[in-house]
Design a protein around this motif. Structure first.
Motif, PDB file in Angstrom:
ATOM      1  N   ASN A  74       0.824  -1.208   0.000  1.00 51.41           N
ATOM      2  CA  ASN A  74       0.000   0.000   0.000  1.00 51.41           C
ATOM      3  C   ASN A  74       0.859   1.258   0.000  1.00 51.41           C
ATOM      4  O   ASN A  74       0.609   2.202  -0.755  1.00 51.41           O
ATOM      5  CB  ASN A  74      -0.938   0.004   1.211  1.00 51.41           C
ATOM      6  CG  ASN A  74      -2.013  -1.074   1.096  1.00 51.41           C
ATOM      7  OD1 ASN A  74      -2.203  -1.654   0.028  1.00 51.41           O
ATOM      8  ND2 ASN A  74      -2.695  -1.345   2.193  1.00 51.41           N
ATOM      9  N   ARG A  77       2.363   1.819  -3.362  1.00 55.44           N
ATOM     10  CA  ARG A  77       1.436   2.399  -4.341  1.00 55.44           C
ATOM     11  C   ARG A  77       1.363   3.918  -4.203  1.00 55.44           C
ATOM     12  O   ARG A  77       1.329   4.649  -5.186  1.00 55.44           O
ATOM     13  CB  ARG A  77       0.037   1.806  -4.131  1.00 55.44           C
ATOM     14  CG  ARG A  77      -0.501   1.105  -5.365  1.00 55.44           C
ATOM     15  CD  ARG A  77      -1.867   0.554  -5.097  1.00 55.44           C
ATOM     16  NE  ARG A  77      -2.916   1.377  -5.693  1.00 55.44           N
ATOM     17  CZ  ARG A  77      -4.210   1.194  -5.431  1.00 55.44           C
ATOM     18  NH1 ARG A  77      -4.595   0.257  -4.593  1.00 55.44           N
ATOM     19  NH2 ARG A  77      -5.117   1.966  -6.000  1.00 55.44           N
ATOM     20  N   VAL A  78       1.310   4.373  -2.954  1.00 53.65           N
ATOM     21  CA  VAL A  78       1.234   5.815  -2.703  1.00 53.65           C
ATOM     22  C   VAL A  78       2.521   6.498  -3.177  1.00 53.65           C
ATOM     23  O   VAL A  78       2.480   7.518  -3.869  1.00 53.65           O
ATOM     24  CB  VAL A  78       0.981   6.093  -1.202  1.00 53.65           C
ATOM     25  CG1 VAL A  78       1.119   7.568  -0.901  1.00 53.65           C
ATOM     26  CG2 VAL A  78      -0.395   5.585  -0.795  1.00 53.65           C
ATOM     27  N   ALA A  81       2.679   6.599  -6.928  1.00 52.50           N
ATOM     28  CA  ALA A  81       1.770   7.608  -7.488  1.00 52.50           C
ATOM     29  C   ALA A  81       2.353   9.007  -7.330  1.00 52.50           C
ATOM     30  O   ALA A  81       2.104   9.897  -8.144  1.00 52.50           O
ATOM     31  CB  ALA A  81       0.406   7.520  -6.809  1.00 52.50           C
TER      32      ALA A  81
ATOM     33  N   ALA B  82      -6.154   7.809   0.091  1.00 47.45           N
ATOM     34  CA  ALA B  82      -4.915   8.584   0.053  1.00 47.45           C
ATOM     35  C   ALA B  82      -5.013   9.584  -1.086  1.00 47.45           C
ATOM     36  O   ALA B  82      -5.542   9.271  -2.150  1.00 47.45           O
ATOM     37  CB  ALA B  82      -3.716   7.665  -0.152  1.00 47.45           C
ATOM     38  N   VAL B  84      -2.573  11.945  -3.348  1.00 48.02           N
ATOM     39  CA  VAL B  84      -1.195  12.233  -3.694  1.00 48.02           C
ATOM     40  C   VAL B  84      -1.229  13.167  -4.889  1.00 48.02           C
ATOM     41  O   VAL B  84      -1.772  12.811  -5.930  1.00 48.02           O
ATOM     42  CB  VAL B  84      -0.425  10.947  -4.051  1.00 48.02           C
ATOM     43  CG1 VAL B  84       1.012  11.277  -4.379  1.00 48.02           C
ATOM     44  CG2 VAL B  84      -0.508   9.941  -2.921  1.00 48.02           C
ATOM     45  N   ILE B  89      -6.237   7.709  -4.258  1.00 43.27           N
ATOM     46  CA  ILE B  89      -6.084   6.251  -4.286  1.00 43.27           C
ATOM     47  C   ILE B  89      -6.984   5.682  -3.192  1.00 43.27           C
ATOM     48  O   ILE B  89      -6.969   6.167  -2.065  1.00 43.27           O
ATOM     49  CB  ILE B  89      -4.630   5.813  -4.022  1.00 43.27           C
ATOM     50  CG1 ILE B  89      -3.655   6.560  -4.933  1.00 43.27           C
ATOM     51  CG2 ILE B  89      -4.464   4.305  -4.225  1.00 43.27           C
ATOM     52  CD1 ILE B  89      -2.188   6.266  -4.629  1.00 43.27           C
ATOM     53  N   PHE B  91      -8.177   2.287  -0.967  1.00 45.38           N
ATOM     54  CA  PHE B  91      -7.767   0.950  -0.534  1.00 45.38           C
ATOM     55  C   PHE B  91      -8.991   0.253   0.063  1.00 45.38           C
ATOM     56  O   PHE B  91      -9.261   0.397   1.254  1.00 45.38           O
ATOM     57  CB  PHE B  91      -6.646   1.050   0.498  1.00 45.38           C
ATOM     58  CG  PHE B  91      -5.376   1.651  -0.046  1.00 45.38           C
ATOM     59  CD1 PHE B  91      -4.417   0.858  -0.649  1.00 45.38           C
ATOM     60  CD2 PHE B  91      -5.152   3.018   0.030  1.00 45.38           C
ATOM     61  CE1 PHE B  91      -3.248   1.403  -1.161  1.00 45.38           C
ATOM     62  CE2 PHE B  91      -3.984   3.577  -0.483  1.00 45.38           C
ATOM     63  CZ  PHE B  91      -3.032   2.766  -1.083  1.00 45.38           C
TER      64      PHE B  91
END
Lengths: 127, 279
Positions: A74, A77-78, A81, B82, B84, B89, B91
């Motif tokens: 996780n 992924r952040v 990005a 999230a 960014v 994003i 989850f």
């Protein structure tokens, strides 16, 4: 370039912390002028998704590279990005890790290297 | 009256006790709340009449609209959202479905979907058991959503037997929260004793009356028995460790088929419990 290093302490003599999302501190290091500061990682207390919250904090500080021990899926992924490059598998002193990065000796990571809940200290965080 | 059958350690015989109690009493409601690994159907062999899907609400975010979702990210305690740069994003495995991001997010840009997390099966098992079983979809973490759905069918006016999940986590707490009495099944080993103590801590903090059934008596030591006697905890029954019992179990046959005296023993236990909680 601004680099964030997961750290067990607040100085350059501290060890790189093996956990990204739940490390106690980050050393935020500017490789252009060799200045640095430390930030406490508030997200390590998170009930869940510590890596996600840490990733956002790191990205929000304009960090372009992360040096750490392990990154879960996780958080990865952040960071991906946000365009933050990840150097994982590092276990040196923070200062040595920075020197290695500057010398081009660190290998970038293209995938998460541990599964979720690696840094929680439990057996997977389910129970 | 609701009797929950729980245990700290897994594999001590919760389902054996719960199913045999139901078969002995005959007329009751049976709830398999061990939705991550429901296996009571092997022993009760219900005729399933109804199956319904359990869904939860899950947000989705209209990206590319220029909407700013950062309020959603900072609101979410579980970090399921999230932000960014200007991308969001999500989850899903971290989302608890509280709907908060719809409230704090940009109007109209956060919407909700129904997502299936499992199902509840209902039917009849002989002789006269109103049978419910929850089945969580593999990979889903929403145990409580399934149990919560089953809660709506609890019929307190009759005897209800709840087969609980092992351990002392949320799903166990949820399975004992409405009970009038809890039976803790354990085995006479150091592991069994350790986990029994953990379950007792949970039940005492919830003010739930409880008693203990020691299963597979003879495989370990007598520490569990001593502990119960010294702490004034009632031992409701001791089921011996016998190869034949395991053979019956592995075929999906019951303890009362192996030894019919257990039928009256379980009926007595229910009566004793009834008396206990009326005190």
């Amino acid at each position: 370039m601004i680099v964030a290093i997961s750290s067990t302490g607040t100085s350059l003599e501290s060890k790189v912390d093996p956990r990204f999302g739940r490390c106690p501190f980050f050393i935020i290091y500017n490789t252009d002028d060799d200045s640095f500061e430390h930030v406490e990682n508030q997200a390590r207390q998170a009930m869940g998704g510590a890596g996600i919250q840490t990733g956002q904090m790191i990205a929000g500080r304009g960090v372009k590279a992360v040096i750490t021990g392990n990154v879960g899926p996780n958080a990865f992924r952040v960071l991906a990005a946000a365009g933050v490059k990840v150097y994982s598998g590092v276990s040196d002193q923070v200062s040595d890790a920075v020197q290695k990065l500057k010398a081009g000796e660190l290998q970038g990571t293209s995938a998460p290297d541990v599964s979720s809940h690696f840094g929680t200290g439990g057996g997977g965080g389910n129970n | 009256m609701i009797i929950s059958v729980a245990s700290g350690k897994g594999g001590t015989g919760k389902t054996t006790v719960a199913c045999n109690m139901a078969l002995s009493v005959g007329y009751c409601q049976f709830m398999d709340y061990d939705v991550e690994a429901p296996n009571s159907s092997f022993f009760l062999k219900p005729d399933i009449k109804h199956i319904h899907k359990v869904t939860i609400k899950q947000p989705y975010f209209l990206r590319g609209t220029g909407a700013d979702f950062s309020e959603c990210a900072s609101f979410c305690n579980y970090n399921a959202v999230a932000v960014v740069g200007d991308d969001v994003i999500f989850f899903p495995e971290l989302c608890h479905g509280c709907g908060g991001c719809l409230l704090v997010g940009p109007e109209g840009a956060v919407r909700e979907n129904d997502v299936v997390v499992g199902e509840v099966r209902n039917g009849v098992a002989s002789p006269s058991i109103d049978y419910y079983m929850g089945d969580l979809k593999p990979g889903s973490m929403r145990t409580i959503s399934i149990q919560g759905d089953m809660d709506k069918s609890l019929n307190r006016d009759e005897l209800v037997i709840i087969d609980c999940p092992p351990g002392t986590s949320c799903s166990m707490v949820f399975s004992v929260k409405d009970c009038d009495y809890c039976i803790l099944v354990t085995e006479p080993t150091p592991y069994g004793l350790n986990d029994l103590k953990l379950s007792i801590e949970v039940l005492e903090s919830m003010d739930k009356p409880f008693g203990v059934i020691i299963n597979r008596d003879g495989i370990g030591d007598d520490e569990v028995e001593k502990f119960c006697k010294n702490s004034g905890i009632k031992i409701l029954a001791m089921i011996p460790n016998k190869r034949e019992i395991a053979e019956y179990y592995s075929r999906g046959d019951s303890l009362i088929e192996y030894d019919s005296s257990w039928k009256s023993r379980f009926e007595e236990i229910v009566k004793e419990i009834e008396k206990d909680i009326r005190k």
